[in-house]
Write an enzyme that holds these catalytic residues in place. Structure first.
Site, PDB file in Angstrom:
ATOM      1  CE  LYS A 196     -61.908 -35.615  21.292  1.00 59.49           C
ATOM      2  NZ  LYS A 196     -62.598 -35.401  22.574  1.00 59.49           N
ATOM      3  CE  LYS A 198     -65.663 -37.252  18.973  1.00 59.52           C
ATOM      4  NZ  LYS A 198     -66.036 -37.382  20.369  1.00 59.52           N
ATOM      5  CG  ASP A 227     -63.829 -39.159  22.500  1.00 58.75           C
ATOM      6  OD1 ASP A 227     -64.541 -40.097  22.942  1.00 58.75           O
ATOM      7  OD2 ASP A 227     -64.577 -37.893  22.642  1.00 58.75           O
ATOM      8  CG  ASN A 229     -68.013 -39.595  21.636  1.00 60.65           C
ATOM      9  OD1 ASN A 229     -67.634 -39.122  20.558  1.00 60.65           O
ATOM     10  ND2 ASN A 229     -68.083 -39.114  22.847  1.00 60.65           N
ATOM     11  CD  GLU A 252     -62.156 -37.224  24.969  1.00 64.41           C
ATOM     12  OE1 GLU A 252     -61.144 -36.762  24.728  1.00 64.41           O
ATOM     13  OE2 GLU A 252     -63.188 -36.759  24.733  1.00 64.41           O
ATOM     14  CG  ASN A 275     -66.870 -35.716  26.799  1.00 66.27           C
ATOM     15  OD1 ASN A 275     -66.138 -36.567  26.346  1.00 66.27           O
ATOM     16  ND2 ASN A 275     -68.029 -35.810  26.217  1.00 66.27           N
ATOM     17  CG  ASP A 299     -68.610 -28.285  27.331  1.00 71.26           C
ATOM     18  OD1 ASP A 299     -68.992 -27.210  27.601  1.00 71.26           O
ATOM     19  OD2 ASP A 299     -68.851 -28.812  26.272  1.00 71.26           O
ATOM     20  CG  HIS A 326     -66.689 -32.032  25.916  1.00 69.65           C
ATOM     21  ND1 HIS A 326     -67.968 -31.391  25.715  1.00 69.65           N
ATOM     22  CD2 HIS A 326     -66.982 -33.238  24.816  1.00 69.65           C
ATOM     23  CE1 HIS A 326     -68.886 -31.868  24.834  1.00 69.65           C
ATOM     24  NE2 HIS A 326     -68.116 -32.986  24.464  1.00 69.65           N
ATOM     25  CG  ASN A 328     -70.517 -30.714  21.679  1.00 73.39           C
ATOM     26  OD1 ASN A 328     -70.682 -31.650  21.005  1.00 73.39           O
ATOM     27  ND2 ASN A 328     -71.314 -30.648  23.052  1.00 73.39           N
TER      28      ASN A 328
HETATM   29  O1  GKR Z   1     -68.988 -33.275  17.617  1.00 74.39           O
HETATM   30  O2  GKR Z   1     -69.446 -35.158  16.859  1.00 74.39           O
HETATM   31  C1  GKR Z   1     -69.062 -34.512  17.745  1.00 74.39           C
HETATM   32  C2  GKR Z   1     -68.440 -34.768  18.935  1.00 74.39           C
HETATM   33  O3  GKR Z   1     -68.543 -36.321  18.986  1.00 74.39           O
HETATM   34  C3  GKR Z   1     -68.925 -34.152  20.165  1.00 74.39           C
HETATM   35  O4  GKR Z   1     -70.492 -34.222  20.080  1.00 74.39           O
HETATM   36  C4  GKR Z   1     -68.726 -35.080  21.326  1.00 74.39           C
HETATM   37  O5  GKR Z   1     -69.570 -34.255  22.483  1.00 74.39           O
HETATM   38  O6  GKR Z   1     -66.506 -33.750  20.974  1.00 74.39           O
HETATM   39  C5  GKR Z   1     -67.218 -34.493  21.755  1.00 74.39           C
HETATM   40  C6  GKR Z   1     -66.668 -35.340  22.905  1.00 74.39           C
HETATM   41  O7  GKR Z   1     -65.634 -35.265  22.867  1.00 74.39           O
HETATM   42  O8  GKR Z   1     -67.145 -36.674  23.001  1.00 74.39           O
HETATM   43 MG    MG Z   2     -65.151 -36.859  24.313  1.00 71.94          MG
END
Ligand code: GKR
Ligand code: MG
Length: 428
Positions: A196, A198, A227, A229, A252, A275, A299, A326, A328
């Site tokens: 995955k 980010k 993802d 976000n 995602e 998530n 989660d 999910h 953190n």
């Molecule tokens: O750790 O920066 C991070 C992620 O962006 C996290 O805060 C997210 O909650 O892993 C996460 C996600 O899948 O959205």
């Molecule tokens: Mg996510």
């Protein structure tokens, strides 16, 4: 069996400068460790994302907890719920992580009570969740765009003696080549079989190019996820989602909200996971009506515990959703709890997320939990199967006091690198 003591210990663990939609990770991630002790000398453990607000919410539940029987979860849950108004998904906020506090109180108490019950009955927590359906729980490599450097006391510094994954963890990854190099090092170290990235950090074209580079390097046998976000508009999600058809196992949270996700889902031939748009039980009617996603990432910290996550899994079975997890940043207590949940969830459809490779410290005895062949072995001992290393916990608590952070705020950290940087709920 009665709970006689509740201890709440905020800790800080070193964290590298990882980029995400809301900015940059600080040199420390915060966690809070909860210990429940019973009159007969048992200790139940839990860990939740840390903040002064979560710690205050946990402390406010203390009166309901002391004297409670950890075997009567419904009773304890109802007592804590009666202390305040229910927290709906609206309180989650628009950041990648979840801003609610009460769900985390329920989560901490649920996990610590399960740990106590497991120890009292002599069975692993997974058995209390319905039984073990897999002995090893698969996790996914979780890549991040990042600046050079490590976290914690080192700040953005690097350890010149680091080797292997520890060295790669310090390296910058800001373009497709950097992302592929990070993936190679992480997969070599831990044997992950899915990957995955980010996203939400750079323009979609750059992140889509990184996914295509990963596909080229690892081939179709390694499932990929991206993802952003929810930083993409619905239109961008459709445009860039189409580019990723046949490349990803799922996209995602490309955009915000169940309506937006449902539109993207109708237009793009790619499973969508979330998530962010379906994050609590009050979201489920909308999810079923709009068909906003294919996979819900539970989660246990944000769905109110391991037992609530099993309830979510039942909903997913009924409404034809896949279910995975999910994450953190977290330490070993959460990792153990995630592994018990993954071991007990019959309809788990995808490898779980974990940030664990990004940390190097631990607060449990025996040190770091081993990830081998991309999976973690379910502990076969009663309860969660982890115990606190008191000296390590004291060090992590001292780091919390020293670093002065009281909540996660990636925007402030990002401004140290890019002055004036501001979070935008939809950027591209
Ligand atoms: O750790 O920066 C991070 C992620 O962006 C996290 O805060 C997210 O909650 O892993 C996460 C996600 O899948 O959205
Ligand atoms: Mg996510």
């Amino acid at each position: 069996m009665r709970i006689t003591e509740m201890h709440i210990t905020p800790i800080a663990l070193g964290d590298p400068p990882l980029l995400n939609a809301a900015g940059l990770h600080a040199p420390y991630c915060l966690r809070t460790v909860v210990e429940l002790r019973t009159a007969d000398g048992l200790t139940g453990l839990a860990e939740v994302p840390g903040s002064a607000a979560v710690d205050a919410a946990l402390a406010a539940a203390r009166d309901a907890v002391i004297g409670a029987d950890p075997r009567n979860w419904h009773g304890l849950r109802a007592k804590v719920a009666a202390q305040g108004a229910p927290e709906t998904s609206r309180a989650r906020g628009d950041k990648p992580w979840d801003g609610r506090t009460r769900v985390q109180v329920f989560s901490a108490l649920d996990v610590a009570c399960l740990d106590l019950q497991g120890k009292a009955y002599g069975v692993p927590v997974a058995q209390l969740l319905g039984g073990v359906v897999r002995e090893r729980v698969p996790y996914s490599a979780y890549l991040f765009y990042k600046y050079e450097g490590a976290g914690g006391e080192l700040g953005f510094g690097t350890d010149p003696l680091a080797a292997g994954w520890a060295k790669a963890r310090q390296a910058a990854a800001l373009d497709p080549d950097g992302v592929v190099a990070q993936a190679e090092a992480m997969v070599a170290e831990f044997g992950f079989r899915s990957i995955k990235l980010k996203g939400g950090c750079f323009e979609p074209a750059q992140e889509v190019a990184a996914m295509k580079a990963l596909r080229k390097r690892f081939g179709a046998g390694v499932p990929l996820r991206l993802d952003p976000n929810a930083l993409w508009s619905v239109e961008s999600s459709i445009r860039w989602g189409r580019e990723l058809e046949g490349v990803l196992e799922y996209l995602e949270d490309p955009c915000r909200g169940q309506e937006g996700m449902a539109r993207v889902r109708r237009e793009v031939k790619l499973p969508l996971a979330t998530n962010m748009c379906t994050t609590s039980f009050d979201d489920l009617p909308g999810s079923a009506r709009l068909e906003s996603e294919d996979i819900i990432l539970t989660d246990h910290h944000f769905w109110g515990g391991l037992r609530s996550s099993m309830e979510l899994a039942a909903h997913c079975r009924t409404f034809g959703r896949g279910v995975s997890m999910h994450s953190n940043n977290h330490a070993g207590i959460s990792f153990a709890a995630m592994t018990h949940l993954g071991a007990a969830m019959p309809n788990l459809t995808h490898a779980l997320d974990t940030h664990y490779p990004w940390q190097w410290e631990e607060i449990i005895t025996g040190g770091r939990i081993a990830i081998e062949d991309g999976s973690v072995a379910l502990p076969k001992v009663p309860g969660l199967g982890v115990e606190l290393d008191r000296a390590a916990l004291a060090r992590a608590h001292a780091a919390y006091v020293r670093c002065g952070l009281k909540e996660r705020n990636d925007e402030i950290e990002m401004r140290k690198k890019v002055p004036g940087w501001k979070f935008a709920a939809t950027r591209w």
